[in-house]
Design an enzyme around this catalytic site. Structure first.
Site, short mmCIF file in Angstrom:
data_model
loop_
_atom_site.label_atom_id
_atom_site.label_comp_id
_atom_site.label_asym_id
_atom_site.label_seq_id
_atom_site.Cartn_x
_atom_site.Cartn_y
_atom_site.Cartn_z
CE LYS A 135 -23.71 10.19 22.35
NZ LYS A 135 -22.81 9.29 21.65
CG ASP A 153 -20.23 13.89 22.88
OD1 ASP A 153 -19.80 14.63 23.81
OD2 ASP A 153 -20.09 14.20 21.69
#
Ligand code: SF4
Length: 223
Positions: A135, A153
């Site tokens: 991420k 997210d």
């Protein structure tokens, strides 16, 4: 128990996702022209550090800490030149400061030793940096203007499930579904659009469907 946003997406009949994705992106662009990363940075190095510090805390909190941090630490070598306890104190307010200081030092060491002090731009290289998960790497690559995936997210997960763009739960599988759907040139922008829409309108506990520009395109709409 975690809420299942996929179940919410079965309420209303809508067109297939391939037909809805263009209007979804266009309407979100119009509704959130300011959708961009909320972290403040002035260089590739500051970007990487900010994103690493943002784990488990808010962007506002990170910005408060980095305002002073970036005056003191300007090059990767600077993070290695102080005792680890000093770096821990300087990033304390972002939480998980011991782990973050360890990751920062490991990353700076690798940047100096293997990347000539520069921030790599390929995802495969970014994820080799200590403490840099997929991420974080995706966020950094996108902000460097070379998105190689889509950041997933908590907001991106919730909104893509509510909008019926994915039926998956695992972030890697959600990312795969989204990259098949969204134009490559919009991979960097798309998560920002969902994040801002998620903060302002499609709130986790109480989505404001009556104010939402996507209500006729959304299978989870309550209006
Ligand atoms: S706020 Fe918009 S995107 Fe979220 S569930 Fe309601 S209609 Fe769908």
């Amino acid at each position: 128990m975690a809420r299942d946003y996929r179940a919410e997406a079965r309420r209303k009949k809508v067109a297939p996702k391939r037909e809805r994705i263009r209007p979804i992106v266009e309407r979100l662009k119009a509704a959130h022209p300011d959708a961009t990363i909320a972290l403040r940075f002035r260089s590739d190095l500051e970007l990487l550090v900010s994103v690493m510090l943002s784990a488990q805390t808010t962007d506002v909190n990170v910005n408060r800490v980095t305002e002073r941090l970036f005056e003191k630490y300007r090059r990767p070598e600077d993070y290695l030149a102080v005792p680890v306890e000093e770096l821990e104190r300087d990033i304390y307010a972002t939480g998980f400061f011991r782990q973050k200081a360890k990751s920062l030092r490991g990353t700076m060491k690798m940047l100096v030793e293997e990347f000539d002090g520069q921030i790599p731009r390929r995802l495969e290289e970014l994820v080799r940096l200590p403490g840099v998960a997929r991420k974080t790497a995706n966020v950094v690559a996108a902000e460097l203007g070379e998105p190689q995936g889509i950041v997933v997210d908590t907001h991106v997960r919730r909104l893509s499930q509510r909008l019926g763009l994915t039926r998956e739960e695992d972030p890697v599988k959600i990312e795969r579904d989204l990259t098949r759907l969204v134009r490559r040139e919009e991979w960097g922008l798309f998560p920002h659009l969902l994040i801002w829409h998620g903060r302002r309108v499609c709130i986790a506990r109480r989505p404001l469907c009556e104010e939402c520009v996507l209500s006729d395109l959304c299978p989870s709409s309550r209006v």
